[in-house]
Design a protein around this motif. Sequence first.
Motif, PDB file in Angstrom:
ATOM      1  N   GLY A 389       0.817  -1.209   0.000  1.00 49.58           N
ATOM      2  CA  GLY A 389       0.000   0.000   0.000  1.00 49.58           C
ATOM      3  C   GLY A 389       0.846   1.252   0.000  1.00 49.58           C
ATOM      4  O   GLY A 389       2.067   1.211   0.257  1.00 49.58           O
ATOM      5  N   TRP A 390       0.185   2.369  -0.303  1.00 46.48           N
ATOM      6  CA  TRP A 390       0.877   3.664  -0.356  1.00 46.48           C
ATOM      7  C   TRP A 390      -0.080   4.749   0.100  1.00 46.48           C
ATOM      8  O   TRP A 390      -1.219   4.827  -0.365  1.00 46.48           O
ATOM      9  CB  TRP A 390       1.369   3.957  -1.775  1.00 46.48           C
ATOM     10  N   PHE A 423      -5.354   9.572   2.356  1.00 47.09           N
ATOM     11  CA  PHE A 423      -5.817   8.608   1.360  1.00 47.09           C
ATOM     12  C   PHE A 423      -4.751   7.536   1.148  1.00 47.09           C
ATOM     13  O   PHE A 423      -3.560   7.843   1.048  1.00 47.09           O
ATOM     14  CB  PHE A 423      -6.124   9.299   0.036  1.00 47.09           C
ATOM     15  N   GLU A 424      -5.203   6.291   1.081  1.00 49.12           N
ATOM     16  CA  GLU A 424      -4.308   5.155   0.945  1.00 49.12           C
ATOM     17  C   GLU A 424      -4.809   4.230  -0.161  1.00 49.12           C
ATOM     18  O   GLU A 424      -5.983   3.851  -0.179  1.00 49.12           O
ATOM     19  CB  GLU A 424      -4.229   4.404   2.272  1.00 49.12           C
ATOM     20  N   LEU A 425      -3.922   3.845  -1.074  1.00 46.90           N
ATOM     21  CA  LEU A 425      -4.201   2.830  -2.082  1.00 46.90           C
ATOM     22  C   LEU A 425      -3.529   1.534  -1.656  1.00 46.90           C
ATOM     23  O   LEU A 425      -2.388   1.543  -1.166  1.00 46.90           O
ATOM     24  CB  LEU A 425      -3.666   3.263  -3.448  1.00 46.90           C
ATOM     25  N   LEU A 426      -4.197   0.382  -1.884  1.00 42.57           N
ATOM     26  CA  LEU A 426      -3.635  -0.878  -1.422  1.00 42.57           C
ATOM     27  C   LEU A 426      -4.125  -2.032  -2.290  1.00 42.57           C
ATOM     28  O   LEU A 426      -5.160  -1.937  -2.967  1.00 42.57           O
ATOM     29  CB  LEU A 426      -3.973  -1.126   0.045  1.00 42.57           C
ATOM     30  N   ASN A 451      -8.559   3.536   1.162  1.00 43.12           N
ATOM     31  CA  ASN A 451      -8.934   3.960   2.507  1.00 43.12           C
ATOM     32  C   ASN A 451      -8.875   5.477   2.601  1.00 43.12           C
ATOM     33  O   ASN A 451      -7.901   6.094   2.167  1.00 43.12           O
ATOM     34  CB  ASN A 451      -7.990   3.362   3.561  1.00 43.12           C
ATOM     35  N   TRP A 452      -9.912   6.053   3.172  1.00 42.72           N
ATOM     36  CA  TRP A 452      -9.929   7.496   3.439  1.00 42.72           C
ATOM     37  C   TRP A 452     -10.011   7.662   4.956  1.00 42.72           C
ATOM     38  O   TRP A 452     -11.037   7.411   5.568  1.00 42.72           O
ATOM     39  CB  TRP A 452     -11.112   8.160   2.755  1.00 42.72           C
ATOM     40  N   TYR A 453      -8.897   8.069   5.547  1.00 44.12           N
ATOM     41  CA  TYR A 453      -8.827   8.300   6.985  1.00 44.12           C
ATOM     42  C   TYR A 453      -9.273   9.738   7.263  1.00 44.12           C
ATOM     43  O   TYR A 453      -8.566  10.693   6.936  1.00 44.12           O
ATOM     44  CB  TYR A 453      -7.405   8.087   7.499  1.00 44.12           C
TER      45      TYR A 453
END
Length: 493
Positions: A389-390, A423-426, A451-453
């Motif tokens: 993820g990033w 924001f995280e892409l995984l 994912n949106w934290y």
Amino acid sequence: MIHARKAALGAAVAAALAGVSLPALADSKTEAQLRRMIELQAQQIEQQKTQLSAMNQRLSALEHQAAPDASASPAPDPAQVQVAAAVADTRQDDDLAILQAQVAQMATKGTGGDGNVNWRKGGPEFKSADGTFTFHPRGRVLMDFSSTHGSGFDARNVTGTDLASGRLGAEGTYGDVGYKIEADFAGNAVTLKDIYASYETRIGGLPTEFYVGNKLKDRSIDGATGNTTTPFMERNAVASVGGMQSGYFGLGLTTKVYGDNWHASLAVTGDDVGNDSSANDTIAYLARAHWNPVKGSAGFLHVGGWYWYEDLGGDVTSINKTSQVALGWNGEVRVSASSIANPTDDHAWGAELGGVWRSGWAFAETTVRTINSSSEASREQKASSYSAGWLLTGEKPGFSARSGLWSTTKVLNPVTEGGWGAFELLARYDDYDYTDTARGGEGDAWTVGVNWYLNNWSRLMLNVVHWSTNNKVGSYQGQDSGNTVGLRAQVAF
């Protein structure tokens, strides 16, 4: 008298100000000495308040005596005028209020007064004045939407909503002794989760923790992490296939030791809370360790491994492992291992490799579980998982180098403070292999997600899973595949 009053007031203010400086002495005084100093300061403040009250009464009496008689209207006495001016000046300054403000300041710093309240992990933490007692309410709400399409079996193509977890509890400390208790209300049933007492100390100079009670077992990265901090909506294949017959939680004793770049744990547990009490418990022995051979400000390398063994209880007459591969709500999309009769004991090992670099992360896990039976040959169940993820907004991944587990992602610009959040892409690949059993199945799943934290304790999640299964038993035999979309809204404190 005026000079005496001002001297008393100055001494009182000085005493209160001296009390404020107590935190600075904490490094050079023992806890017992510090508490004694606080008690003495409190006594001095009470004495000053008593003296001030007495002085105010005497000055009020003088002021009353000095009040002019309206009928006589004598010329004002210069001495009495000076006394009245001193009284007015003193009451305007309100030295007693200053003392009270200083005491309140001491209380907010935990050095006196009645303690304080801090906000931690999205909820209040109540702390006593000396910091000995803490109490922190805990809770979580995980609400899911899931929709599956493309399966060759219509019964698998289902859409619905689910309360994946609704949990309430509390944690706190009493000196070095801690506690935690949580109850989950998902599925219209109440189940007890973490319920334990803990003790923190140092052995051989190393931080050491002891837990007695029902606790999430330290087994694999995803398996030992609560589902509020795992990056995907569901734990990976290794956590599922390498799971113990006694469950994710176990009632017993756990010990963890921490070094600068490693940790190790040992545990002996029985069945989870609420299991059958008509037969002997399944006794489990578990060990896990991880090491960071490379660790710096930009990231670290993670190497880990674990092993467990179970002496199965008399109530375990067969083992029929099935793993969900299309997110948690759709129980129809599973890989079946086929039933293994008369099991006597089982054990498993797992390996972990991965790391964190700046805003990116990548991990790989694998496991092999062996089940022994009194009526057939030993059987192996295998799984592996690869994920990466990033964080697009520059945050560091929420992974703890200290414990080797997923932890809270610290959001740089929370939505609650006018920012965009994080924001995280995984992506992840999971493989399930039960083919060592004559009628065991196999399957795999490719998952991509966002994912949106919103802040440190709430997030929105999107997972898209392309899955395939090849079962030899059950209602969905043969090759099958499909796609499942999942959404989650989460708040955890």
